[in-house]
Write a protein that holds these residues in place. Structure first.
Motif, PDB file in Angstrom:
ATOM      1  N   ALA A  12       4.929   2.887 -11.481  1.00  0.00           N
ATOM      2  CA  ALA A  12       3.469   2.749 -11.470  1.00  0.00           C
ATOM      3  C   ALA A  12       3.068   1.296 -11.214  1.00  0.00           C
ATOM      4  CB  ALA A  12       2.882   3.246 -12.786  1.00  0.00           C
ATOM      5  N   LEU A  15       3.407   0.552  -7.557  1.00  0.00           N
ATOM      6  CA  LEU A  15       2.308   1.149  -6.799  1.00  0.00           C
ATOM      7  C   LEU A  15       1.041   0.309  -6.934  1.00  0.00           C
ATOM      8  CD1 LEU A  15       2.764   4.957  -7.541  1.00  0.00           C
ATOM      9  CD2 LEU A  15       3.213   3.775  -5.390  1.00  0.00           C
ATOM     10  N   GLU A  16       0.753  -0.116  -8.172  1.00  0.00           N
ATOM     11  CA  GLU A  16      -0.427  -0.952  -8.404  1.00  0.00           C
ATOM     12  C   GLU A  16      -0.334  -2.262  -7.626  1.00  0.00           C
ATOM     13  OE1 GLU A  16      -2.273  -1.314 -12.363  1.00  0.00           O
ATOM     14  OE2 GLU A  16      -0.660   0.040 -13.016  1.00  0.00           O
ATOM     15  N   VAL A  20      -2.475   0.465  -5.000  1.00  0.00           N
ATOM     16  CA  VAL A  20      -2.864   1.806  -5.449  1.00  0.00           C
ATOM     17  C   VAL A  20      -3.644   1.656  -6.759  1.00  0.00           C
ATOM     18  CG1 VAL A  20      -1.994   4.042  -6.233  1.00  0.00           C
ATOM     19  CG2 VAL A  20      -0.855   2.851  -4.347  1.00  0.00           C
ATOM     20  N   ALA A  25      -1.779   5.602  -9.646  1.00  0.00           N
ATOM     21  CA  ALA A  25      -0.380   5.189  -9.803  1.00  0.00           C
ATOM     22  C   ALA A  25       0.261   5.885 -11.000  1.00  0.00           C
ATOM     23  CB  ALA A  25      -0.297   3.671  -9.971  1.00  0.00           C
TER      24      ALA A  25
END
Length: 58
Positions: A12, A15-16, A20, A25
């Protein structure tokens, strides 16, 4: 069979870092974690697979 280790927080965070949104995420990380849960996967060494194969050949 056990689940494949998967670091949802690290995923996550990556992704961030790529842009995102945080909520998206986290959801993607949770969903992917469920995909990697192979505890119910049937393999050739599993007795359930052998039973199914025998029943199919009848």
């Amino acid at each position: 069979m056990t689940a494949i280790p998967f670091d949802t927080l690290k995923y996550a965070d990556r992704l961030e870092a790529a842009g995102v949104p945080r909520a998206q995420a986290r959801i993607q990380a949770e969903a992917l974690s469920e995909v990697f849960d192979l505890s119910e996967l049937v393999t050739r060494d599993d007795p359930r697979a052998t039973t199914w194969t025998c029943a199919w050949r009848r």
